[in-house]
Design a protein around this motif. Structure first.
Motif, short mmCIF file in Angstrom:
data_model
loop_
_atom_site.label_atom_id
_atom_site.label_comp_id
_atom_site.label_asym_id
_atom_site.label_seq_id
_atom_site.Cartn_x
_atom_site.Cartn_y
_atom_site.Cartn_z
N UNK A 205 1.08 4.98 -5.38
CA UNK A 205 2.27 4.16 -5.17
C UNK A 205 2.87 4.45 -3.81
N UNK A 206 2.98 5.74 -3.46
CA UNK A 206 3.53 6.13 -2.17
C UNK A 206 2.68 5.59 -1.03
N UNK A 207 1.37 5.66 -1.17
CA UNK A 207 0.46 5.14 -0.14
C UNK A 207 0.60 3.63 0.00
N UNK A 208 0.69 2.92 -1.11
CA UNK A 208 0.75 1.45 -1.04
C UNK A 208 2.11 0.93 -0.60
N UNK A 209 3.20 1.58 -1.03
CA UNK A 209 4.54 1.08 -0.72
C UNK A 209 5.13 1.67 0.56
N UNK A 210 4.74 2.89 0.91
CA UNK A 210 5.29 3.56 2.08
C UNK A 210 4.19 4.22 2.92
N UNK B 50 3.70 4.32 5.96
CA UNK B 50 4.19 4.91 7.20
C UNK B 50 4.56 6.38 7.05
N UNK B 51 4.86 6.84 5.84
CA UNK B 51 5.23 8.25 5.64
C UNK B 51 4.39 8.96 4.58
N UNK B 52 3.54 8.24 3.88
CA UNK B 52 2.79 8.84 2.77
C UNK B 52 1.99 10.05 3.20
#
Length: 136
Positions: free
Chosen positions: A9-14, A16-18
């Motif tokens: 989820x972090x990789x797909x939604x964010x 830029x910071x994941x």
């Protein structure tokens, strides 16, 4: 959400910071998140910058909330208070232990203690409030 789903989820939604963070552990109403050591997080004097520590606390509370309620990407920070208590150790990751104090329908409140990896005394303490979007 479990640890793998949360990481994706972090990789797909964010994206830029994941790459800056790793999820070390999840538990009900709690998470442990790591800020991966990188020179771009340093300020003059060789210490981790305040904005990098704020980002760690913010992401850690966000992920703890998402782990409990599922992928509601539009949840947003509405308040944050952070105390910087001592200089982080050089060259190591920062570890953020987060627990949710309240998880309601529209608001979530969490607290964080941030440590230099391998050290027992916290370098920062933060309290954050998030607004959770209403169900469609």
């Amino acid at each position: 959400m479990d640890q793998e789903a949360l990481s994706q989820f972090l990789i797909s939604e964010f994206p830029q910071v994941a790459h800056m963070f790793a999820i070390d552990a999840l538990a009900p109403m709690a998470a442990t998140v790591r800020l991966l050591n990188d020179e771009r997080h340093l300020r003059p004097g060789g210490t981790v910058s305040g904005p990098a520590m704020f980002a760690l606390a913010d992401v850690a509370v966000y992920l703890a909330i998402m782990a409990m309620i599922g992928p509601k990407a539009l949840s947003v920070t509405t308040n944050c208070s952070i105390d910087f208590m001592r200089k982080p150790a050089a060259g190591v990751d920062l570890i953020c232990h987060t627990r949710l104090l309240k998880l309601g329908r529209v608001l979530a409140v969490g607290e964080c203690l941030i440590y230099s990896e391998g050290h027992d005394t916290p370098v920062a303490r933060a309290a954050l409030t998030y607004s959770i979007p209403p169900a469609p």
